[in-house]
Design a protein around this motif. Structure first.
Motif, short mmCIF file in Angstrom:
data_model
loop_
_atom_site.label_atom_id
_atom_site.label_comp_id
_atom_site.label_asym_id
_atom_site.label_seq_id
_atom_site.Cartn_x
_atom_site.Cartn_y
_atom_site.Cartn_z
N THR A 1 30.40 -8.45 12.21
CA THR A 1 30.63 -9.54 11.89
C THR A 1 32.01 -9.45 11.13
N VAL A 2 32.82 -10.55 10.77
CA VAL A 2 34.05 -10.47 10.16
C VAL A 2 33.97 -9.56 9.03
N ASP A 3 32.89 -9.46 8.15
CA ASP A 3 32.66 -8.74 6.97
C ASP A 3 32.18 -7.50 6.96
N SER A 4 31.74 -7.05 8.18
CA SER A 4 30.90 -5.89 8.51
C SER A 4 31.47 -5.08 9.56
N SER A 5 31.74 -3.65 9.31
CA SER A 5 32.10 -2.89 10.41
C SER A 5 31.71 -1.54 10.36
#
Length: 103
Positions: A95-99
């Motif tokens: 997601t945009v906030d998770s890597s």
């Protein structure tokens, strides 16, 4: 020299879009390493910096050395290793906030 650091810098491959790695097809690459990032920042502030490390004697190793040297860091302490390739890692942005990263 004001600051010398020892550490690993690798080539990071990041997907252009979010999602699981198995669905991504397009990646961009960049030089990535905490130690060299710090040295680059200090060089931009006017400090004399040097980096000690080892990279593969390959095109990606040459890219790393050229990139770090181009930012004003002395790379004369970096050795090119004929017996081991330059390190790589992949970033997965689910997601945009998770890597996550995979070495």
């Amino acid at each position: 020299m004001d600051v010398v650091s020892l550490g690993e810098t690798m080539i990071l491959f990041s997907p252009e879009e979010t999602g699981q790695l198995r669905y991504n097809r397009n990646y961009y690459s960049r030089v990535a390493g905490a130690e060299t990032n710090t040295l680059i920042g200090l060089a931009k502030l006017g400090y004399q910096t040097g980096w000690m490390s080892r990279v593969g004697k390959d095109e990606l190793g040459k890219r790393i050395i050229a990139s770090v040297r181009g930012e004003g860091v002395d790379t004369s302490f970096v050795k090119e290793d004929e017996s081991a390739p330059t390190g790589l890692f992949l970033k997965e942005r689910t997601t945009v906030d998770s890597s996550k990263v995979f070495y």
